[in-house]
Scaffold this motif. Sequence first.
Motif, PDB file in Angstrom:
ATOM      1  N   GLU A 165       0.826  -1.204   0.000  1.00 34.73           N
ATOM      2  CA  GLU A 165       0.000   0.000   0.000  1.00 34.73           C
ATOM      3  C   GLU A 165       0.867   1.263   0.000  1.00 34.73           C
ATOM      4  O   GLU A 165       0.569   2.242  -0.687  1.00 34.73           O
ATOM      5  N   ASP A 166       1.946   1.219   0.776  1.00 36.30           N
ATOM      6  CA  ASP A 166       2.849   2.372   0.806  1.00 36.30           C
ATOM      7  C   ASP A 166       3.512   2.568  -0.552  1.00 36.30           C
ATOM      8  O   ASP A 166       3.651   3.705  -1.027  1.00 36.30           O
ATOM      9  N   LEU A 167       3.921   1.470  -1.190  1.00 35.73           N
ATOM     10  CA  LEU A 167       4.526   1.571  -2.513  1.00 35.73           C
ATOM     11  C   LEU A 167       3.564   2.218  -3.499  1.00 35.73           C
ATOM     12  O   LEU A 167       3.943   3.101  -4.292  1.00 35.73           O
ATOM     13  N   LEU A 168       2.322   1.771  -3.470  1.00 33.32           N
ATOM     14  CA  LEU A 168       1.348   2.285  -4.416  1.00 33.32           C
ATOM     15  C   LEU A 168       1.113   3.776  -4.206  1.00 33.32           C
ATOM     16  O   LEU A 168       1.054   4.560  -5.175  1.00 33.32           O
ATOM     17  N   ALA A 169       1.033   4.188  -2.934  1.00 32.83           N
ATOM     18  CA  ALA A 169       0.823   5.609  -2.645  1.00 32.83           C
ATOM     19  C   ALA A 169       2.026   6.442  -3.097  1.00 32.83           C
ATOM     20  O   ALA A 169       1.878   7.541  -3.652  1.00 32.83           O
ATOM     21  N   ARG A 170       3.222   5.923  -2.871  1.00 35.18           N
ATOM     22  CA  ARG A 170       4.420   6.646  -3.273  1.00 35.18           C
ATOM     23  C   ARG A 170       4.515   6.749  -4.788  1.00 35.18           C
ATOM     24  O   ARG A 170       4.894   7.793  -5.331  1.00 35.18           O
ATOM     25  N   ILE A 171       4.201   5.669  -5.489  1.00 34.66           N
ATOM     26  CA  ILE A 171       4.256   5.703  -6.958  1.00 34.66           C
ATOM     27  C   ILE A 171       3.284   6.745  -7.506  1.00 34.66           C
ATOM     28  O   ILE A 171       3.617   7.505  -8.425  1.00 34.66           O
ATOM     29  N   ASP A 172       2.075   6.796  -6.917  1.00 35.18           N
ATOM     30  CA  ASP A 172       1.103   7.792  -7.375  1.00 35.18           C
ATOM     31  C   ASP A 172       1.636   9.203  -7.176  1.00 35.18           C
ATOM     32  O   ASP A 172       1.501  10.071  -8.059  1.00 35.18           O
ATOM     33  N   ARG A 173       2.244   9.461  -6.023  1.00 37.54           N
ATOM     34  CA  ARG A 173       2.778  10.800  -5.752  1.00 37.54           C
ATOM     35  C   ARG A 173       3.922  11.143  -6.702  1.00 37.54           C
ATOM     36  O   ARG A 173       4.035  12.282  -7.163  1.00 37.54           O
ATOM     37  N   ILE A 174       4.769  10.152  -7.005  1.00 42.35           N
ATOM     38  CA  ILE A 174       5.893  10.393  -7.907  1.00 42.35           C
ATOM     39  C   ILE A 174       5.398  10.746  -9.307  1.00 42.35           C
ATOM     40  O   ILE A 174       5.876  11.692  -9.946  1.00 42.35           O
ATOM     41  N   LEU A 175       4.405   9.990  -9.784  1.00 42.42           N
ATOM     42  CA  LEU A 175       3.904  10.225 -11.129  1.00 42.42           C
ATOM     43  C   LEU A 175       3.168  11.552 -11.241  1.00 42.42           C
ATOM     44  O   LEU A 175       3.076  12.145 -12.334  1.00 42.42           O
ATOM     45  N   GLU A 176       2.644  12.029 -10.123  1.00 44.28           N
ATOM     46  CA  GLU A 176       1.944  13.312 -10.131  1.00 44.28           C
ATOM     47  C   GLU A 176       2.879  14.489  -9.881  1.00 44.28           C
ATOM     48  O   GLU A 176       2.502  15.645 -10.144  1.00 44.28           O
ATOM     49  N   ALA A 177       4.077  14.226  -9.372  1.00 44.23           N
ATOM     50  CA  ALA A 177       5.001  15.301  -9.002  1.00 44.23           C
ATOM     51  C   ALA A 177       5.558  15.981 -10.245  1.00 44.23           C
ATOM     52  O   ALA A 177       5.718  15.353 -11.301  1.00 44.23           O
ATOM     53  N   PRO A 178       5.873  17.304 -10.124  1.00 44.27           N
ATOM     54  CA  PRO A 178       6.467  18.007 -11.282  1.00 44.27           C
ATOM     55  C   PRO A 178       7.902  17.554 -11.522  1.00 44.27           C
ATOM     56  O   PRO A 178       8.618  17.190 -10.593  1.00 44.27           O
TER      57      PRO A 178
END
Length: 943
Positions: free
Chosen positions: A926-939
Amino acid sequence: MKVRGRWRSMGRDLLLALLGLGLALGLGLASGQAFAAKPAEPPASFESLTTGLEKREGLFTVYSDVQSGKAYLALPPEQLNHNYLLVSTLESGIGDAGLYRGRPLNNFLFQFRDAPANQLQVVVPNTTLGEGSRQGWQQRLRAGSFSDSVVTAVKVASVDPASGAKLVDLSDLLITRDLADLDSSLGWGIGDYSQSAELSQLDQLALFPDNLEIGATLAFTQDGAGSDPLAALLGLSLRGLADARGFNLQIRYSLSALPTDNAYRPRQAAEQVGYFETAFRNPVQPGQSGAFTRYIHRWHLEKQHPEQAMSPPKQPIVFWIENTVPPAYRESIKAGVLLWNEAFEQAGFENAIEVKTMPDDAQWDPADVRYNVIRWTDTIRPNFLGMGPSRTNPLTGEILDADIILDASIARWLERSYQWTGLDLTPQTQAYLQLCGQPAQGWYLQWAALQAGGEAGLQQAQAHLRESNAAASHEAHGRCAAYAGEQQMAFGALALAAVDSANLSATQLETYVHQSLVWLVAHEVGHTLGLRHNFVGSQLLPPDQLHDPQVTRAQGLVSSVMDYTPPNIAPPGTEQGDFFSTRLGPYDIWAIDYGYRAVPSSLTRREEHRTLRQITAQSEAPELAYASDEDTFDGIDPEANAWDLSSDPMQFAVWQLENAQSIWGRLGRLSVNRGEGYGSLRQRVDLVFNHFERNTMTLANYVGGQRFRRLDPWASSTQTPLAPIPAEKQRQALAVLNQRVFAPDAFQFSARLLNQLPPDRWERWGGSFTGAQLDYPIYDRVLQVQSLTLSNLMSASRLARVRDAEFKTDEPDALTLPELFESLHQGIWAELITEKETVPELSSLRRGLQRQHLNILANLALRRSFADALSAQSFPDFMGVVTTLGAPEDARVLARYQLRNLGDEVDTALRRYRGQLPVTTEAHLEDLLARIDRILEAPLLGA
């Protein structure tokens, strides 16, 4: 207002001073007058100064009284503007921080020259511009374009009215003014100590026709000025002192004449043969293509019988074994020296090298430049196994003197069987030195400084890396080489004991010690003959012949003893052969032939060059390949490497990983020698970890690797100097790393072993007990190996080389960036990629590795900068940022693509196994998935 008024007042005073100076200059120029030197005090009368002093004559004339420490050097007019060589040697040290007895310090060419105000200048001529014959216009151009170096000036104490000789105080010259520049050559070992001129004195003088030998005792006292930042950070304090407030060093100064008219003929260097060299910048003239003339360093050997193909030399090279060397090792040392006679026979000399033992009642000193001595020193923390420095004529490259220093610690490492003393250092020093020879070393220094002192500490460490002088760099290189060599020797003995039997047999140990000393001495003698390292010298034999004595005794184990070679330890199930090469390799013999083959004096330079070209034309032969230190720095060539063996370093590295795993499985309480504690068992586990990690770096260097060879473009038509490592070999290296480093079961340890690894709790010299944590940090230790290997594979420079490979090979299936990314993905995320009937369970190590891989992908995708590294919580995280700086844009795009696919795989696994996963695994995903989402959304940074 007060501050502003103060600056206004200072500015007015400065303006008036400048106006006054301008007026004075104007008047001086108008009257045609030059500035006059301040009148100097007249020198003392010659008679009053020399009364009661003994006059001694040799190369120089000296008036001295050793009891009082007074000594005056008398320099007649004919000895001014004349070249002399100053050699300084550390005759006694403190056994720590690089201050070791016998260590060579500075040596340089110098002249005494007249100077105003009753002084003599000491000048170092600018020999890098050459001293050969020049036309008048070239001499004038040089004199007006470049300066010699005035290093100091000394007062003329008196003048001999009979000869006109000028007397200078030797104490003032050598001690007060530090002519030898000991501050720079002693390096960080001096730390916050400064020399006390009042407590220092000259205490020995010996005059000979060609040299003056001077002994001095220099006192150092603590001044609290602060130590070198690197030394302070790594805890490299002086631990061998009885009282930290001060110590003495004995320095030997040798002032000698340069050989003249001795028929020595300088020999041109060739890029394909590894010699130290003296280089001169050629004068500018039409039609000349070469900017430099390069002469190799070599001894002056002449045949007694020039007409004979084989002849003894007129004067052989004689090495003396110092009388401090333990008798048990003298025969091994002698054998290592005499190995080189085989090479000189190829060059036409019989018995070119002789070995003698220094008598116990010898009346000469080992530091005397007239003797070449193999010296023995004892240290607390050595920074070398052996050292083979030589002194040369800087005008010709002729070797004039050489000494070899061996550290007594090697006897302890060998005789005490796998007793590794590395953890006597601070934990910071351990981590720093563990990375020796790897690009991560400099990064670790910055990370440790950041942790210790914040950004100010980081800036201090960065300044040290930028500004460290040659002496400090040499010190660091020596310490790294010693550390790695210590590990290799210790691992070899440990492997023999752990793999072959419960205890290393006396016969095996005797052979191991003898062969290691023969190799070490032969290596250092090679340096004193002028040879540099050759880090492809280990590739003579295929892996299956390494342990065949019939082959290794006939051909040699390696093509050059000038490589750093590890003990040749047989993998499990293979009968042990030779541990080290017992003879020279073909490269060694070939290189000596190039440097020392007697060429008739009747030959012109062009004819001599043609003869030497016939030797270098053989350089394309695989056994004559050459790669020195600078060829190993960037890790491009996996075959140019220290501490590997065989023509297939990959296979040798795999064997070492197998040996490491086997030893871990055999270590336990019974591995501890009588009289030792469990701390020694912990040292052995760490030793094996370091060995394992070093060999993973060898394997990683195959990915994107290129072989480099030094070729003459006019002699080589079939080879290119650079050649990509075959793609299949790169894939093989990746497969091995995935299996033995990144696989879920790559590291297996028994709980019993891990509970037997407390550190030693003894008080250390000069400090408290070791700072290592009480229980063994197995998670951090394994994750460090995995993380550094992964950062190495995904470093910006490696990714760029993989990207460029398609342009540099004709192979249709070159290893590409997508394949590299996918291979690592398959190995690290295997549990999520394939649908399984059983529920995947990820160990803490597995979770740590996956987080590290995710971090590196994020660093690439977001194009993170060095500023992001400042907030890293661990050294692996820090490395994950800095190694990706400047990565190719293709790598960034692929990282983002892989992150998106990884997010889908994690999401699928969570949906498939929801409610069945162990809580740690589910929370991790779950933590991996949340981090991946944040990375892909980050500028994207820097977009």
